[in-house]
Design an enzyme around this catalytic site. Structure first.
Site, PDB file in Angstrom:
ATOM      1  N   PHE A 179     -14.178   4.499  13.035  1.00 31.20           N
ATOM      2  CA  PHE A 179     -12.768   4.870  13.183  1.00 31.20           C
ATOM      3  C   PHE A 179     -12.195   5.568  11.947  1.00 31.20           C
ATOM      4  O   PHE A 179     -11.017   5.914  11.919  1.00 31.20           O
ATOM      5  CB  PHE A 179     -11.931   3.635  13.531  1.00 31.20           C
ATOM      6  CG  PHE A 179     -12.029   2.486  12.538  1.00 31.20           C
ATOM      7  CD1 PHE A 179     -11.279   2.492  11.369  1.00 31.20           C
ATOM      8  CD2 PHE A 179     -12.859   1.406  12.793  1.00 31.20           C
ATOM      9  CE1 PHE A 179     -11.360   1.445  10.461  1.00 31.20           C
ATOM     10  CE2 PHE A 179     -12.945   0.346  11.881  1.00 31.20           C
ATOM     11  CZ  PHE A 179     -12.195   0.375  10.718  1.00 31.20           C
ATOM     12  N   LYS A 230       3.464   2.425   8.204  1.00 34.70           N
ATOM     13  CA  LYS A 230       2.682   3.599   8.602  1.00 34.70           C
ATOM     14  C   LYS A 230       3.540   4.654   9.317  1.00 34.70           C
ATOM     15  O   LYS A 230       4.676   4.373   9.710  1.00 34.70           O
ATOM     16  CB  LYS A 230       1.520   3.139   9.490  1.00 34.70           C
ATOM     17  CG  LYS A 230       0.529   2.209   8.754  1.00 34.70           C
ATOM     18  CD  LYS A 230      -0.719   1.941   9.601  1.00 34.70           C
ATOM     19  CE  LYS A 230      -1.684   1.027   8.885  1.00 34.70           C
ATOM     20  NZ  LYS A 230      -2.959   0.866   9.638  1.00 34.70           N
ATOM     21  N   ASN A 261      -0.642   1.110  14.190  1.00 32.34           N
ATOM     22  CA  ASN A 261      -0.332  -0.324  14.194  1.00 32.34           C
ATOM     23  C   ASN A 261       0.743  -0.721  13.182  1.00 32.34           C
ATOM     24  O   ASN A 261       0.771  -1.849  12.703  1.00 32.34           O
ATOM     25  CB  ASN A 261      -1.609  -1.167  14.057  1.00 32.34           C
ATOM     26  CG  ASN A 261      -2.273  -1.042  12.698  1.00 32.34           C
ATOM     27  OD1 ASN A 261      -1.929  -0.150  11.915  1.00 32.34           O
ATOM     28  ND2 ASN A 261      -3.201  -1.921  12.397  1.00 32.34           N
ATOM     29  N   ARG A 315       3.532  -6.266  14.253  1.00 31.07           N
ATOM     30  CA  ARG A 315       2.699  -5.408  15.110  1.00 31.07           C
ATOM     31  C   ARG A 315       2.969  -5.648  16.582  1.00 31.07           C
ATOM     32  O   ARG A 315       2.978  -4.701  17.382  1.00 31.07           O
ATOM     33  CB  ARG A 315       1.224  -5.609  14.763  1.00 31.07           C
ATOM     34  CG  ARG A 315       0.845  -4.865  13.467  1.00 31.07           C
ATOM     35  CD  ARG A 315      -0.478  -5.293  12.953  1.00 31.07           C
ATOM     36  NE  ARG A 315      -0.959  -4.472  11.841  1.00 31.07           N
ATOM     37  CZ  ARG A 315      -1.846  -4.898  10.954  1.00 31.07           C
ATOM     38  NH1 ARG A 315      -2.342  -6.134  11.035  1.00 31.07           N
ATOM     39  NH2 ARG A 315      -2.250  -4.105   9.980  1.00 31.07           N
ATOM     40  N   ARG A 362       0.403 -11.077   5.856  1.00 32.32           N
ATOM     41  CA  ARG A 362      -0.526 -10.937   6.981  1.00 32.32           C
ATOM     42  C   ARG A 362      -0.033 -11.710   8.208  1.00 32.32           C
ATOM     43  O   ARG A 362      -0.213 -11.260   9.346  1.00 32.32           O
ATOM     44  CB  ARG A 362      -1.935 -11.356   6.571  1.00 32.32           C
ATOM     45  CG  ARG A 362      -2.513 -10.369   5.556  1.00 32.32           C
ATOM     46  CD  ARG A 362      -3.930 -10.674   5.178  1.00 32.32           C
ATOM     47  NE  ARG A 362      -4.873 -10.400   6.257  1.00 32.32           N
ATOM     48  CZ  ARG A 362      -5.299  -9.176   6.580  1.00 32.32           C
ATOM     49  NH1 ARG A 362      -4.855  -8.113   5.932  1.00 32.32           N
ATOM     50  NH2 ARG A 362      -6.164  -9.014   7.547  1.00 32.32           N
ATOM     51  N   GLU A 410      -5.264  -2.202  -4.548  1.00 32.27           N
ATOM     52  CA  GLU A 410      -4.339  -1.388  -3.736  1.00 32.27           C
ATOM     53  C   GLU A 410      -2.988  -1.199  -4.429  1.00 32.27           C
ATOM     54  O   GLU A 410      -2.399  -0.117  -4.353  1.00 32.27           O
ATOM     55  CB  GLU A 410      -4.156  -2.035  -2.361  1.00 32.27           C
ATOM     56  CG  GLU A 410      -5.431  -1.955  -1.521  1.00 32.27           C
ATOM     57  CD  GLU A 410      -5.289  -2.553  -0.132  1.00 32.27           C
ATOM     58  OE1 GLU A 410      -6.287  -2.527   0.604  1.00 32.27           O
ATOM     59  OE2 GLU A 410      -4.186  -3.044   0.214  1.00 32.27           O
ATOM     60  N   TYR A 441      -8.606   4.269   1.770  1.00 32.39           N
ATOM     61  CA  TYR A 441      -9.390   3.555   2.788  1.00 32.39           C
ATOM     62  C   TYR A 441     -10.896   3.705   2.572  1.00 32.39           C
ATOM     63  O   TYR A 441     -11.671   3.564   3.534  1.00 32.39           O
ATOM     64  CB  TYR A 441      -8.998   4.040   4.180  1.00 32.39           C
ATOM     65  CG  TYR A 441      -7.721   3.423   4.717  1.00 32.39           C
ATOM     66  CD1 TYR A 441      -7.626   2.048   4.927  1.00 32.39           C
ATOM     67  CD2 TYR A 441      -6.617   4.206   5.051  1.00 32.39           C
ATOM     68  CE1 TYR A 441      -6.470   1.466   5.444  1.00 32.39           C
ATOM     69  CE2 TYR A 441      -5.450   3.638   5.567  1.00 32.39           C
ATOM     70  CZ  TYR A 441      -5.391   2.267   5.765  1.00 32.39           C
ATOM     71  OH  TYR A 441      -4.253   1.693   6.282  1.00 32.39           O
ATOM     72  N   THR A 472      -4.549  -7.068  13.627  1.00 34.06           N
ATOM     73  CA  THR A 472      -4.713  -5.610  13.484  1.00 34.06           C
ATOM     74  C   THR A 472      -4.463  -4.887  14.800  1.00 34.06           C
ATOM     75  O   THR A 472      -3.812  -3.843  14.836  1.00 34.06           O
ATOM     76  CB  THR A 472      -6.146  -5.302  12.995  1.00 34.06           C
ATOM     77  OG1 THR A 472      -6.382  -6.042  11.798  1.00 34.06           O
ATOM     78  CG2 THR A 472      -6.327  -3.823  12.714  1.00 34.06           C
ATOM     79  N   HIS A 527       0.245  -1.775   7.138  1.00 38.94           N
ATOM     80  CA  HIS A 527      -0.977  -2.215   6.461  1.00 38.94           C
ATOM     81  C   HIS A 527      -0.583  -3.277   5.447  1.00 38.94           C
ATOM     82  O   HIS A 527       0.493  -3.200   4.858  1.00 38.94           O
ATOM     83  CB  HIS A 527      -1.645  -1.051   5.719  1.00 38.94           C
ATOM     84  CG  HIS A 527      -2.713  -1.507   4.757  1.00 38.94           C
ATOM     85  ND1 HIS A 527      -3.985  -1.799   5.167  1.00 38.94           N
ATOM     86  CD2 HIS A 527      -2.655  -1.785   3.421  1.00 38.94           C
ATOM     87  CE1 HIS A 527      -4.685  -2.228   4.112  1.00 38.94           C
ATOM     88  NE2 HIS A 527      -3.898  -2.224   3.049  1.00 38.94           N
TER      89      HIS A 527
HETATM   90  P1  CMP Z   1      -5.321  -1.445   8.276  1.00 40.24           P
HETATM   91  O1  CMP Z   1      -4.930  -2.839   7.967  1.00 40.24           O
HETATM   92  O2  CMP Z   1      -4.465  -0.369   7.700  1.00 40.24           O
HETATM   93  O3  CMP Z   1      -6.827  -1.213   7.772  1.00 40.24           O
HETATM   94  C1  CMP Z   1      -7.681  -0.257   8.372  1.00 40.24           C
HETATM   95  C2  CMP Z   1      -7.133   0.296   9.634  1.00 40.24           C
HETATM   96  O4  CMP Z   1      -8.068   0.906  10.500  1.00 40.24           O
HETATM   97  C3  CMP Z   1      -6.531  -0.803  10.468  1.00 40.24           C
HETATM   98  O5  CMP Z   1      -5.346  -1.268   9.864  1.00 40.24           O
HETATM   99  C4  CMP Z   1      -6.375  -0.104  11.831  1.00 40.24           C
HETATM  100  O6  CMP Z   1      -5.153   0.593  11.942  1.00 40.24           O
HETATM  101  C5  CMP Z   1      -7.507   0.924  11.820  1.00 40.24           C
HETATM  102  N1  CMP Z   1      -8.541   0.624  12.816  1.00 40.24           N
HETATM  103  C6  CMP Z   1      -8.879   1.392  13.866  1.00 40.24           C
HETATM  104  N2  CMP Z   1      -9.870   0.838  14.576  1.00 40.24           N
HETATM  105  C7  CMP Z   1     -10.183  -0.320  13.962  1.00 40.24           C
HETATM  106  C8  CMP Z   1     -11.134  -1.376  14.222  1.00 40.24           C
HETATM  107  N3  CMP Z   1     -11.967  -1.323  15.268  1.00 40.24           N
HETATM  108  N4  CMP Z   1     -11.165  -2.429  13.365  1.00 40.24           N
HETATM  109  C9  CMP Z   1     -10.347  -2.504  12.300  1.00 40.24           C
HETATM  110  N5  CMP Z   1      -9.432  -1.540  12.004  1.00 40.24           N
HETATM  111  C10 CMP Z   1      -9.344  -0.468  12.832  1.00 40.24           C
END
Ligand code: CMP
Length: 140
Positions: free
Chosen positions: A58, A10, A113, A103, A86, A127, A50, A92, A116
């Site tokens: 969010f 990211k 973060n 992370r 993962r 994806e 997304y 996350t 992805h």
């Molecule tokens: P990612 O795995 O890219 O998928 C969705 C993204 O939304 C996640 O990583 C986070 O960076 C972002 N995000 C922000 N707030 C939340 C939340 N409460 N729960 C899950 N993802 C979140």
């Protein structure tokens, strides 16, 4: 089974200049980079990628963050690639991520973060296809 998963480094991690350090973790875990492209996502692309999160509170911040700078997008291939990636990424929310995960080491917040990764076989297929036509994947 040998799987493919989609990985995105990211904008926060690209800005920190840690693409190579993150690639080293993929390689160290036996995952191969079989396709890659650096790109600046448009708002429409980020919203489409997304789309499953469209109704989440969010969503707006997520899209805004993902277009705040270039991202590095890759397909990782290897035994159990989806779960392995993962594990490497950690939770996350970096505050909850295990020590030594990408992370925990490189991310600042749940939005910024660092990475992805696809969460399941079905989403991985969707994806990967979103960013790479089959002929651009160099399976090896
Ligand atoms: P990612 O795995 O890219 O998928 C969705 C993204 O939304 C996640 O990583 C986070 O960076 C972002 N995000 C922000 N707030 C939340 C939340 N409460 N729960 C899950 N993802 C979140």
């Amino acid at each position: 089974a040998i799987e493919r998963t989609l990985s995105i480094i990211k904008p926060d991690a690209v800005a920190k200049n840690v693409i190579g350090q993150i690639y080293a973790r993929f390689e160290g875990a036996g995952l191969k980079v079989v396709a890659a492209r650096m790109m600046q996502l448009s708002q429409a692309e980020a919203e489409a990628f997304y789309a499953v999160h469209k109704a989440r509170p969010f969503f707006g911040d997520l899209v805004k963050f993902m277009i705040s700078g270039p991202v590095m997008v890759q397909v990782l291939e290897g035994e159990g690639a989806i779960a392995k990636n993962r594990e490497l990424m950690g939770a996350t929310d970096p505050k909850k991520a295990d020590k030594g995960t990408i992370r925990a080491d490189f991310a600042d917040s749940i939005d910024a973060n660092a990475v992805h990764g696809s969460d399941a076989a079905e989403t991985a297929a969707v994806e990967v296809a979103f960013f790479f036509p089959g002929m651009q994947i160099c399976s090896r």
